[in-house]
Design a protein around this motif. Structure first.
Motif, PDB file in Angstrom:
ATOM      1  N   ILE A   1       0.226 -13.970  -6.259  1.00 18.50           N
ATOM      2  CA  ILE A   1      -0.702 -14.445  -7.540  1.00 18.50           C
ATOM      3  C   ILE A   1      -1.786 -13.652  -7.667  1.00 18.50           C
ATOM      4  O   ILE A   1      -2.802 -13.396  -6.760  1.00 18.50           O
ATOM      5  N   ASP A   2      -2.272 -12.942  -9.006  1.00 19.06           N
ATOM      6  CA  ASP A   2      -3.076 -12.306  -9.146  1.00 19.06           C
ATOM      7  C   ASP A   2      -4.235 -13.340  -9.656  1.00 19.06           C
ATOM      8  O   ASP A   2      -4.283 -13.748 -10.773  1.00 19.06           O
TER       9      ASP A   2
ATOM     10  N   TYR B   1       0.143  -4.417  -3.836  1.00 15.13           N
ATOM     11  CA  TYR B   1      -0.520  -3.254  -4.262  1.00 15.13           C
ATOM     12  C   TYR B   1      -1.485  -3.124  -5.427  1.00 15.13           C
ATOM     13  O   TYR B   1      -2.646  -2.479  -5.376  1.00 15.13           O
ATOM     14  N   SER B   2      -1.089  -3.841  -6.498  1.00 12.81           N
ATOM     15  CA  SER B   2      -2.009  -3.693  -7.584  1.00 12.81           C
ATOM     16  C   SER B   2      -2.966  -4.694  -7.487  1.00 12.81           C
ATOM     17  O   SER B   2      -4.261  -4.443  -7.852  1.00 12.81           O
ATOM     18  N   ILE B   3      -2.882  -5.819  -6.932  1.00 12.22           N
ATOM     19  CA  ILE B   3      -3.864  -6.940  -6.649  1.00 12.22           C
ATOM     20  C   ILE B   3      -4.833  -6.246  -5.831  1.00 12.22           C
ATOM     21  O   ILE B   3      -6.121  -6.530  -6.020  1.00 12.22           O
ATOM     22  N   SER B   4      -4.554  -5.435  -4.872  1.00 10.45           N
ATOM     23  CA  SER B   4      -5.667  -4.880  -3.714  1.00 10.45           C
ATOM     24  C   SER B   4      -6.153  -3.777  -4.395  1.00 10.45           C
ATOM     25  O   SER B   4      -6.893  -3.106  -3.654  1.00 10.45           O
ATOM     26  N   ASP B   5      -6.294  -3.278  -5.615  1.00 13.27           N
ATOM     27  CA  ASP B   5      -6.693  -2.078  -6.038  1.00 13.27           C
ATOM     28  C   ASP B   5      -6.057  -0.922  -5.327  1.00 13.27           C
ATOM     29  O   ASP B   5      -6.774   0.016  -4.831  1.00 13.27           O
ATOM     30  N   ARG B   6      -4.703  -0.942  -5.068  1.00 12.63           N
ATOM     31  CA  ARG B   6      -3.940   0.145  -4.343  1.00 12.63           C
ATOM     32  C   ARG B   6      -4.513   0.292  -2.746  1.00 12.63           C
ATOM     33  O   ARG B   6      -4.228   1.594  -2.542  1.00 12.63           O
ATOM     34  N   MET B   7      -5.009  -0.536  -2.469  1.00 10.51           N
ATOM     35  CA  MET B   7      -5.300  -0.514  -0.858  1.00 10.51           C
ATOM     36  C   MET B   7      -4.217  -0.963   0.030  1.00 10.51           C
ATOM     37  O   MET B   7      -3.713  -0.135   0.984  1.00 10.51           O
ATOM     38  N   CYS B   8      -3.433  -2.043  -0.203  1.00  5.64           N
ATOM     39  CA  CYS B   8      -2.578  -2.678   0.413  1.00  5.64           C
ATOM     40  C   CYS B   8      -1.057  -2.573  -0.268  1.00  5.64           C
ATOM     41  O   CYS B   8      -1.009  -2.801  -1.372  1.00  5.64           O
ATOM     42  N   SER B   9      -0.221  -2.392   0.387  1.00  7.92           N
ATOM     43  CA  SER B   9       1.373  -2.537  -0.109  1.00  7.92           C
ATOM     44  C   SER B   9       2.213  -2.928   0.829  1.00  7.92           C
ATOM     45  O   SER B   9       1.970  -2.561   2.085  1.00  7.92           O
ATOM     46  N   CYS B  10       3.275  -3.442   0.684  1.00  8.89           N
ATOM     47  CA  CYS B  10       4.291  -3.890   1.503  1.00  8.89           C
ATOM     48  C   CYS B  10       5.491  -2.806   1.495  1.00  8.89           C
ATOM     49  O   CYS B  10       5.331  -2.047   0.666  1.00  8.89           O
ATOM     50  N   ASP B  11       6.361  -3.203   2.617  1.00 14.74           N
ATOM     51  CA  ASP B  11       7.533  -1.911   2.492  1.00 14.74           C
ATOM     52  C   ASP B  11       8.480  -2.020   1.287  1.00 14.74           C
ATOM     53  O   ASP B  11       8.820  -1.114   0.651  1.00 14.74           O
ATOM     54  N   THR B  12       8.425  -3.342   0.680  1.00 18.57           N
ATOM     55  CA  THR B  12       9.035  -3.472  -0.613  1.00 18.57           C
ATOM     56  C   THR B  12       8.170  -4.277  -1.566  1.00 18.57           C
ATOM     57  O   THR B  12       7.785  -5.399  -0.998  1.00 18.57           O
ATOM     58  N   ASP B  13       7.711  -3.839  -2.349  1.00 17.51           N
ATOM     59  CA  ASP B  13       6.497  -4.219  -3.333  1.00 17.51           C
ATOM     60  C   ASP B  13       7.210  -5.123  -4.520  1.00 17.51           C
ATOM     61  O   ASP B  13       6.977  -4.809  -5.655  1.00 17.51           O
TER      62      ASP B  13
ATOM     63  N   VAL C   1      -9.913  -8.829   8.226  1.00 17.83           N
ATOM     64  CA  VAL C   1      -9.038  -7.981   8.910  1.00 17.83           C
ATOM     65  C   VAL C   1      -9.033  -6.566   7.918  1.00 17.83           C
ATOM     66  O   VAL C   1      -9.281  -6.674   6.859  1.00 17.83           O
ATOM     67  N   SER C   2      -8.418  -5.565   8.967  1.00 16.02           N
ATOM     68  CA  SER C   2      -8.305  -4.403   8.224  1.00 16.02           C
ATOM     69  C   SER C   2      -6.899  -4.375   7.272  1.00 16.02           C
ATOM     70  O   SER C   2      -6.403  -5.220   7.457  1.00 16.02           O
ATOM     71  N   CYS C   3      -6.921  -3.462   6.522  1.00 16.41           N
ATOM     72  CA  CYS C   3      -5.861  -3.267   5.648  1.00 16.41           C
ATOM     73  C   CYS C   3      -4.356  -2.928   6.459  1.00 16.41           C
ATOM     74  O   CYS C   3      -3.646  -3.791   6.144  1.00 16.41           O
ATOM     75  N   GLU C   4      -4.627  -2.526   7.425  1.00 19.15           N
ATOM     76  CA  GLU C   4      -3.425  -2.084   8.133  1.00 19.15           C
ATOM     77  C   GLU C   4      -2.821  -3.404   8.884  1.00 19.15           C
ATOM     78  O   GLU C   4      -1.771  -3.863   9.085  1.00 19.15           O
ATOM     79  N   THR C   5      -3.788  -4.210   9.586  1.00 18.46           N
ATOM     80  CA  THR C   5      -3.544  -5.267  10.233  1.00 18.46           C
ATOM     81  C   THR C   5      -2.973  -6.435   9.093  1.00 18.46           C
ATOM     82  O   THR C   5      -2.218  -7.230   9.615  1.00 18.46           O
ATOM     83  N   PHE C   6      -3.550  -6.569   8.104  1.00 17.50           N
ATOM     84  CA  PHE C   6      -2.968  -7.551   7.070  1.00 17.50           C
ATOM     85  C   PHE C   6      -1.737  -7.088   6.569  1.00 17.50           C
ATOM     86  O   PHE C   6      -0.790  -8.026   6.797  1.00 17.50           O
ATOM     87  N   LYS C   7      -1.484  -5.778   6.618  1.00 17.30           N
ATOM     88  CA  LYS C   7       0.129  -5.364   6.023  1.00 17.30           C
ATOM     89  C   LYS C   7       1.048  -5.899   7.022  1.00 17.30           C
ATOM     90  O   LYS C   7       2.142  -6.550   6.818  1.00 17.30           O
ATOM     91  N   LYS C   8       0.456  -5.549   8.350  1.00 21.04           N
ATOM     92  CA  LYS C   8       1.533  -6.174   9.730  1.00 21.04           C
ATOM     93  C   LYS C   8       1.589  -7.702   9.571  1.00 21.04           C
ATOM     94  O   LYS C   8       2.719  -8.182   9.745  1.00 21.04           O
ATOM     95  N   PHE C   9       0.460  -8.514   9.323  1.00 19.35           N
ATOM     96  CA  PHE C   9       0.752  -9.841   9.185  1.00 19.35           C
ATOM     97  C   PHE C   9       1.436 -10.242   8.143  1.00 19.35           C
ATOM     98  O   PHE C   9       2.727 -11.163   8.385  1.00 19.35           O
ATOM     99  N   ILE C  10       1.476  -9.671   7.100  1.00 15.43           N
ATOM    100  CA  ILE C  10       2.270 -10.295   6.016  1.00 15.43           C
ATOM    101  C   ILE C  10       3.734  -9.774   5.948  1.00 15.43           C
ATOM    102  O   ILE C  10       4.676 -10.804   5.565  1.00 15.43           O
ATOM    103  N   GLU C  11       3.958  -8.630   6.542  1.00 17.75           N
ATOM    104  CA  GLU C  11       5.069  -8.283   6.777  1.00 17.75           C
ATOM    105  C   GLU C  11       5.913  -9.191   7.876  1.00 17.75           C
ATOM    106  O   GLU C  11       7.020  -9.596   8.010  1.00 17.75           O
TER     107      GLU C  11
END
Length: 181
Positions: A37-38, A20-32, A166-176
């Motif tokens: 790595i920043d 969340y912080s690295i993405s400048d508040r664009m992306c976050s995981c269910d559990t942050d 990828v869009s932010c939503e797609t990226f969040k799904k991928f990392i989860e």
């Protein structure tokens, strides 16, 4: 290689933050709570240690380590939610800035690892890497922008296993899904 990167960038240099912080508040995981790595913090360490250039280099925003696949993901975030015409935003100069960030990130990290005797250039460049350009735009502009941007990213194919736009939503799904964050 992923374990060497973890040991140096996370355990020794403590370059971690939340997605969340690295993405400048664009992306976050269910559990942050998991570490990413920043990589924006890395040049200050590397600049003194390995003197990559006369100026402090530009880098991608973050690195996510996939331990199970021994795979390193270099991630650059682009927040275009306030940009009215994202296709016009994507100029030749902005693309060159993105290319430069990826190349300088690879060069700086490989040189740092070699100078610290943690890896050879061959080990670094043969290691499985991917580049993700993650963007967020207004909902009604996404598909056209995505197709245009994705076509420009094939320049990385000789350096990395995969390059993705990828869009932010797609990226969040991928990392989860991959349990990366």
């Amino acid at each position: 290689m992923v374990n060497k990167l973890k040991s140096e960038l996370i355990d020794t240099l403590h370059l971690t933050d939340t997605l969340y912080s690295i993405s400048d508040r664009m992306c976050s995981c269910d559990t942050d709570t998991k570490e990413c790595i920043d990589f924006d913090l890395f040049p200050s360490f590397c600049f003194q240690a390995c003197r990559v250039s006369q100026n402090e280099p530009a880098t991608v925003d973050g690195i996510i380590l996939n331990y199970s696949a021994d795979h390193t993901l270099f991630v650059e975030f682009k927040d275009l939610r306030t940009v009215e015409k994202p296709l016009k935003w994507l100029t030749k100069e902005r693309l060159q800035q993105i290319y430069l960030k990826v190349h300088e990130s690879f060069h700086m990290l490989s040189k740092y690892l070699v100078q610290k005797s943690l890896a050879t250039y061959d080990e670094f460049y043969h290691h499985k890497k991917s580049v993700f350009i993650v963007y967020d735009t207004k909902k009604n502009k996404k598909q056209k922008f995505h197709n245009h941007f994705k076509g420009k990213m094939n320049r990385f194919n000789y350096l990395v296993e995969n390059s993705h736009v990828v869009s932010c939503e797609t990226f969040k799904k991928f990392i989860e899904k991959e349990n990366l964050c």
